[in-house]
Design an enzyme around this catalytic site. Structure first.
Site, PDB file in Angstrom:
ATOM      1  N   PRO A   9       0.618  -1.148  -0.067  1.00  0.00           N
ATOM      2  CA  PRO A   9      -0.024   0.108   0.086  1.00  0.00           C
ATOM      3  C   PRO A   9       0.818   1.242   0.054  1.00  0.00           C
ATOM      4  CG  PRO A   9       0.089  -0.912   1.861  1.00  0.00           C
ATOM      5  CD  PRO A   9       0.541  -2.121   1.282  1.00  0.00           C
ATOM      6  N   ASN A  10       0.250   2.417  -0.788  1.00  0.00           N
ATOM      7  CA  ASN A  10       0.707   3.698  -0.934  1.00  0.00           C
ATOM      8  C   ASN A  10       2.105   3.731  -1.779  1.00  0.00           C
ATOM      9  OD1 ASN A  10      -1.330   4.635   0.830  1.00  0.00           O
ATOM     10  ND2 ASN A  10      -0.172   3.583   2.437  1.00  0.00           N
ATOM     11  N   ARG A  17       5.126  10.898  -2.453  1.00  0.00           N
ATOM     12  CA  ARG A  17       4.925  10.847  -1.139  1.00  0.00           C
ATOM     13  C   ARG A  17       6.277  10.766  -0.183  1.00  0.00           C
ATOM     14  NH1 ARG A  17       4.721   4.370   1.236  1.00  0.00           N
ATOM     15  NH2 ARG A  17       4.162   5.012   3.458  1.00  0.00           N
ATOM     16  N   TYR A  22      11.044   8.730   1.157  1.00  0.00           N
ATOM     17  CA  TYR A  22      11.203   7.650   0.390  1.00  0.00           C
ATOM     18  C   TYR A  22      11.771   7.999  -1.053  1.00  0.00           C
ATOM     19  CZ  TYR A  22       7.870   5.596   3.391  1.00  0.00           C
ATOM     20  OH  TYR A  22       7.095   5.187   4.796  1.00  0.00           O
ATOM     21  N   ASN A  73       8.148  -5.548  -0.898  1.00  0.00           N
ATOM     22  CA  ASN A  73       7.924  -4.483   0.154  1.00  0.00           C
ATOM     23  C   ASN A  73       6.549  -4.234   0.387  1.00  0.00           C
ATOM     24  OD1 ASN A  73       7.749  -2.294   1.288  1.00  0.00           O
ATOM     25  ND2 ASN A  73       8.959  -0.921  -0.320  1.00  0.00           N
ATOM     26  N   ALA A  76       3.235  -0.844   5.099  1.00  0.00           N
ATOM     27  CA  ALA A  76       2.762  -0.918   6.326  1.00  0.00           C
ATOM     28  C   ALA A  76       2.267  -2.399   6.602  1.00  0.00           C
ATOM     29  CB  ALA A  76       1.523   0.203   6.290  1.00  0.00           C
ATOM     30  N   GLU A  97      12.753  -9.440   1.981  1.00  0.00           N
ATOM     31  CA  GLU A  97      11.989  -8.637   2.455  1.00  0.00           C
ATOM     32  C   GLU A  97      12.410  -7.115   2.173  1.00  0.00           C
ATOM     33  OE1 GLU A  97      11.341  -8.620   6.690  1.00  0.00           O
ATOM     34  OE2 GLU A  97      10.524  -6.563   6.787  1.00  0.00           O
ATOM     35  N   HIS A  99      12.748  -2.657   1.973  1.00  0.00           N
ATOM     36  CA  HIS A  99      12.273  -1.412   2.176  1.00  0.00           C
ATOM     37  C   HIS A  99      13.053  -0.370   1.686  1.00  0.00           C
ATOM     38  CE1 HIS A  99       9.228  -3.318   5.012  1.00  0.00           C
ATOM     39  NE2 HIS A  99      10.443  -4.066   5.398  1.00  0.00           N
ATOM     40  N   ARG A 106      13.297   4.506  12.357  1.00  0.00           N
ATOM     41  CA  ARG A 106      12.103   5.299  12.315  1.00  0.00           C
ATOM     42  C   ARG A 106      11.119   4.760  13.711  1.00  0.00           C
ATOM     43  NH1 ARG A 106       9.274   4.559   6.633  1.00  0.00           N
ATOM     44  NH2 ARG A 106       8.020   6.536   7.411  1.00  0.00           N
TER      45      ARG A 106
HETATM   46  C1  DQA Z   1       8.226   1.015   3.836  1.00  0.00           C
HETATM   47  C2  DQA Z   1       8.525   1.318   5.363  1.00  0.00           C
HETATM   48  C3  DQA Z   1       6.951   0.771   5.871  1.00  0.00           C
HETATM   49  O1  DQA Z   1       7.320   1.356   7.357  1.00  0.00           O
HETATM   50  C4  DQA Z   1       6.035   1.796   5.417  1.00  0.00           C
HETATM   51  O2  DQA Z   1       4.735   1.743   5.884  1.00  0.00           O
HETATM   52  C5  DQA Z   1       6.025   2.064   3.879  1.00  0.00           C
HETATM   53  C6  DQA Z   1       7.304   1.688   3.116  1.00  0.00           C
HETATM   54  C7  DQA Z   1       9.733   1.269   2.895  1.00  0.00           C
HETATM   55  O3  DQA Z   1       9.486   0.895   1.742  1.00  0.00           O
HETATM   56  O4  DQA Z   1      10.307   2.011   3.494  1.00  0.00           O
HETATM   57  O5  DQA Z   1       4.855   2.202   3.359  1.00  0.00           O
HETATM   58  O6  DQA Z   1       7.901  -0.452   3.608  1.00  0.00           O
END
Ligand code: DQA
Length: 145
Positions: A9-10, A17, A22, A73, A76, A97, A99, A106
Site C-alpha cells: 500500500p501507498n 509521497r 522515500y 515490499n 505498512a 523483505e 524497504h 524510524r
Molecule cells: C516501507 C516502510 C514501511 O514502514 C512503510 O509503511 C511503507 C514503506 C519502505 O519501503 O520504507 O509504506 O516499506
C-alpha cells in the site's frame, strides 16, 4: 529464472509521497532500473503493486510454480500482517523483505516486522537502490555465488 516483485500500500504514490523519507523516484522508474539490471543478470522480473492485503496474499499463492523468488515490499502491512506471514510460510518460496527506508531508524512500531522471521533476509534503508540489492539477493538465493 523469474523473480516477482510485490509492492504494498501507498507505494503507487512514490515520487510525491514524503520524498524526504522515500526519495523522488516513482515505482515506474524504480522498476525500469530493476529491469535494466535484471537483463544484465539474465533473469526475468515482474513488478506488481496493490493497496490491498488480500491481493498480496493471492499473488504470493500464485507465485508458487511460476516464480523462483519473491522480493516483497509489504509497506505498512510489514508491521501488521499475520496473513502475509502465513502466506509466505505456506508457499515455501524464498522471500526477500525489502524497504526503501531504514525501518529500524524510524518510529518504534516500524521496528517490528511480522514477516521477517519467515523471509530469507531483509534489505532496508538504501532508498530505490534497495530494489537493486533485493534483485541481487534474489538471484544469489536461487544460485548462491
Ligand atoms: C516501507 C516502510 C514501511 O514502514 C512503510 O509503511 C511503507 C514503506 C519502505 O519501503 O520504507 O509504506 O516499506
Amino acid at each position: 529464472m523469474k523473480i516477482l516483485f510485490l509492492n504494498g500500500p501507498n507505494l503507487n504514490l512514490l515520487g510525491t509521497r514524503q520524498p524526504e523519507i522515500y526519495g523522488r523516484d516513482t515505482l515506474a522508474t524504480i522498476e525500469a532500473a530493476v529491469q535494466v539490471r535484471a537483463k544484465a543478470l539474465g533473469v526475468t522480473v515482474e513488478f506488481r503493486q496493490t493497496n490491498h492485503e488480500g491481493q498480496l496474499v493471492e499473488w504470493i499463492h500464485e507465485a508458487r510454480g511460476a516464480f523462483q523468488v519473491i522480493a516483497l515490499n509489504a509497506a505498512a502491512y510489514t508491521h501488521t500482517s499475520i496473513a502475509l506471514r502465513d502466506a509466505i510460510s505456506a508457499v515455501g518460496l524464498p522471500v526477500i523483505e525489502l524497504h526503501l527506508s531504514n525501518i529500524h531508524a524510524r518510529e518504534p512500531f516500524r521496528h517490528v516486522s511480522m514477516i521477517a522471521p519467515v523471509c530469507r533476509g531483509q534489505i532496508s534503508g538504501f532508498g530505490a537502490f534497495s530494489y537493486i540489492l533485493a534483485l541481487e539477493a534474489a538471484v544469489n538465493v536461487h544460485q548462491p555465488a
